[in-house]
Scaffold this active site. Structure first.
Site, PDB file in Angstrom:
ATOM      1  N   HIS A 109       6.002 -19.183   1.701  1.00 33.53           N
ATOM      2  CA  HIS A 109       6.321 -17.764   1.929  1.00 33.53           C
ATOM      3  C   HIS A 109       7.140 -17.547   3.206  1.00 33.53           C
ATOM      4  O   HIS A 109       7.519 -16.417   3.513  1.00 33.53           O
ATOM      5  CB  HIS A 109       5.039 -16.920   2.007  1.00 33.53           C
ATOM      6  CG  HIS A 109       4.287 -16.846   0.726  1.00 33.53           C
ATOM      7  ND1 HIS A 109       4.855 -16.403  -0.449  1.00 33.53           N
ATOM      8  CD2 HIS A 109       3.005 -17.179   0.417  1.00 33.53           C
ATOM      9  CE1 HIS A 109       3.956 -16.459  -1.420  1.00 33.53           C
ATOM     10  NE2 HIS A 109       2.832 -16.933  -0.921  1.00 33.53           N
ATOM     11  N   ASP A 152       2.941 -22.980  -7.471  1.00 39.05           N
ATOM     12  CA  ASP A 152       1.932 -22.133  -6.842  1.00 39.05           C
ATOM     13  C   ASP A 152       1.808 -20.835  -7.628  1.00 39.05           C
ATOM     14  O   ASP A 152       2.777 -20.350  -8.206  1.00 39.05           O
ATOM     15  CB  ASP A 152       2.357 -21.838  -5.395  1.00 39.05           C
ATOM     16  CG  ASP A 152       1.248 -21.216  -4.574  1.00 39.05           C
ATOM     17  OD1 ASP A 152       0.984 -20.012  -4.769  1.00 39.05           O
ATOM     18  OD2 ASP A 152       0.653 -21.900  -3.731  1.00 39.05           O
ATOM     19  N   HIS A 154       1.449 -17.886  -6.511  1.00 39.86           N
ATOM     20  CA  HIS A 154       2.218 -16.840  -5.858  1.00 39.86           C
ATOM     21  C   HIS A 154       3.702 -17.222  -5.839  1.00 39.86           C
ATOM     22  O   HIS A 154       4.046 -18.382  -5.591  1.00 39.86           O
ATOM     23  CB  HIS A 154       1.736 -16.635  -4.414  1.00 39.86           C
ATOM     24  CG  HIS A 154       0.277 -16.303  -4.314  1.00 39.86           C
ATOM     25  ND1 HIS A 154      -0.693 -17.286  -4.293  1.00 39.86           N
ATOM     26  CD2 HIS A 154      -0.367 -15.112  -4.226  1.00 39.86           C
ATOM     27  CE1 HIS A 154      -1.890 -16.702  -4.205  1.00 39.86           C
ATOM     28  NE2 HIS A 154      -1.719 -15.389  -4.162  1.00 39.86           N
ATOM     29  N   ASP A 241      -3.410 -22.757  -6.906  1.00 39.07           N
ATOM     30  CA  ASP A 241      -4.179 -21.531  -7.104  1.00 39.07           C
ATOM     31  C   ASP A 241      -3.957 -20.888  -8.467  1.00 39.07           C
ATOM     32  O   ASP A 241      -4.404 -19.771  -8.708  1.00 39.07           O
ATOM     33  CB  ASP A 241      -3.892 -20.527  -5.985  1.00 39.07           C
ATOM     34  CG  ASP A 241      -2.436 -20.467  -5.585  1.00 39.07           C
ATOM     35  OD1 ASP A 241      -1.610 -21.089  -6.256  1.00 39.07           O
ATOM     36  OD2 ASP A 241      -2.131 -19.796  -4.580  1.00 39.07           O
TER      37      ASP A 241
END
Length: 441
Positions: A109, A152, A154, A241
């Site tokens: 991120h 991931d 996200h 995740d």
């Protein structure tokens, strides 16, 4: 056939955002125990290496750290990033066939400009590793085109931002639909800047997508695009995740599915990103990935609470993923014509971004300008005006010269840097990837 696989562990014992934060040292401790308990390090083809320390030069190839690296970065960040560079060295020097950096804190991120920590991330490990490989091994090993496949849950908005203008980096993100999860981005129409249009591929999947859906997206979308792009190197941002037991997401992937994914993807380097089911998922997922990368039998990988019944996917998700395939290939196959529709023939393009640092509580406003360039590898020079809205001070002005910069883009970038008046900004920064130089006035 077995492969020689390098492992780099770094749990960052002294780093946690808070004692009970999902991104804390226990994330990797259970995995280390599992790897040792299963005796994986007893195999001759699985070799553990200690992480090196990333330097300011490594970071400055990618990031503009505001106000400075020293004020934003912990020692744990330097070792975590250093672990990915160690993995890269071992692969590039052919000491191993592939490598897995199991390190924390995570990084995908983190964008080009860094004012603080967002999404648990401060430094973008994969991006720093990509530029490190190109600088140190690009000419010697013929490494130019690199693919990053981010698995991931996200969306990897930081990696997307960093490579938005890089025609030689294919960024593919498989993630939970941004309408339902942080950071709220990663939609199929986000395709890259005017000089790298189409090299950003976003594959948002509905909540409750199961193993069937993930592997469909891999087999039917990701692998054909990779075959078309023909990268010299494949990197897996191996976030975990998407697992059905993860406490902060809503997907239903499995440890066995992660192993199959890596077996089919065959990344040269994998880097751990997210994954917060510390006991129920990470030890099994990581064991499966290690076995898959090492070319060993992973068929018995199963979580203790695995339920085949829970892996029955809603037919509506199947329908959605088929439509996602159609849309993705329509854009991929027609990216040149679509690029002209989106960007036209303007000599410069400006993009405004409002970026929130949820971990640090900072709001950044950013205006980016890129020079349109018709030289295939150039990517175009970029200027960024960035303001930390949480602090009433003058903005930062940053200039980026790409690695394969053409003479016209270099002249324009140097002119922008030279004529920027220091009295109007807190910092005026120049990142010259072509000359491997970072400076400010």
């Amino acid at each position: 056939m077995t492969k020689k696989t390098g492992l780099v562990f770094f749990p960052a014992y002294d780093y946690a955002i808070s004692p009970n934060h999902p991104e804390r040292e226990e994330r990797l401790l259970y995995t280390q125990d599992q790897v040792r308990e299963e005796g994986l390090l007893d195999f001759d083809n699985i070799i553990e290496f200690k992480p090196d320390l990333a330097t300011a030069e490594d970071i400055n190839r990618v990031h503009f750290c505001v106000p400075s690296i020293d004020e934003l970065v912990h020692a744990s960040h330097l070792i975590s990033v250093g672990g990915t560079l160690t993995a890269a060295d071992k692969v590039m020097n052919k000491e191993v066939d592939n490598a897995f950096a199991l390190v924390r804190p995570c990084g995908h991120h983190s964008m080009r400009v860094v004012h603080g920590t967002r999404g648990f991330c401060t430094l973008n490990m994969e991006a720093i590793m990509v530029e490190y490989i190109r600088e140190k091994y690009g000419d010697k090993n013929g490494i130019k085109k690199i693919a990053i496949v981010d698995t991931d849950c996200h969306h990897g908005d930081g990696s997307q931002d960093i490579f938005w203008h890089d025609p030689n980096t294919l960024f593919i993100s498989m993630h939970q639909d941004g309408r339902t999860l942080y950071p709220g981005s990663g939609f199929p129409d986000e395709l890259g800047g005017p000089n790298a249009f189409g090299t950003t591929i976003n594959l948002p999947m509905p909540p409750n997508t199961c193993e069937e859906g993930f592997l469909y997206v891999l087999d039917e979308i990701v692998m054909p695009i990779l075959a078309d792009f023909k990268p010299d190197l494949i990197i897996n941002s191996a976030g975990q995740d998407n697992h059905y037991s993860d406490p902060i997401t809503n997907m239903k992937f499995t440890a066995q599915g992660y192993a199959v994914l890596n077996d089919r993807l065959k990344p040269d380097i994998a880097v751990l990103e997210g994954g917060y089911s510390i006991e129920s998922a990470l030890p099994y997922i990581n064991t499966g990935i290690i076995l898959a990368m090492a070319g060993m039998d992973y068929s018995q990988i199963r979580e203790p609470d695995y339920s085949a019944e829970d892996q029955k996917q809603d037919p509506r998700i199947n329908d959605y993923l088929k439509k996602l395939k159609e849309v993705t290939f329509e854009r991929w196959n027609n990216r040149k014509a679509l690029r002209d529709q989106v960007y036209g023939n303007q000599p410069f393009h400006t993009r405004d971004q409002d970026i929130y640092y949820d971990t640090a509580g900072i709001r950044e406003s950013q205006t980016e300008t890129v020079r349109t360039c018709d030289v295939p590898d150039c990517g175009g020079a970029v200027t960024i005006e960035s303001r930390n809205e949480s602090r009433p001070r003058l903005p930062v002005f940053a200039v980026q010269i790409p690695r394969f910069c053409c003479p016209k883009c270099r002249t324009w970038a140097e002119d922008q840097y030279n004529k920027a008046e220091k009295r109007l900004y807190t910092q005026v920064l120049l990142q010259d990837k072509q000359k491997d130089m970072y400076t400010q006035k």
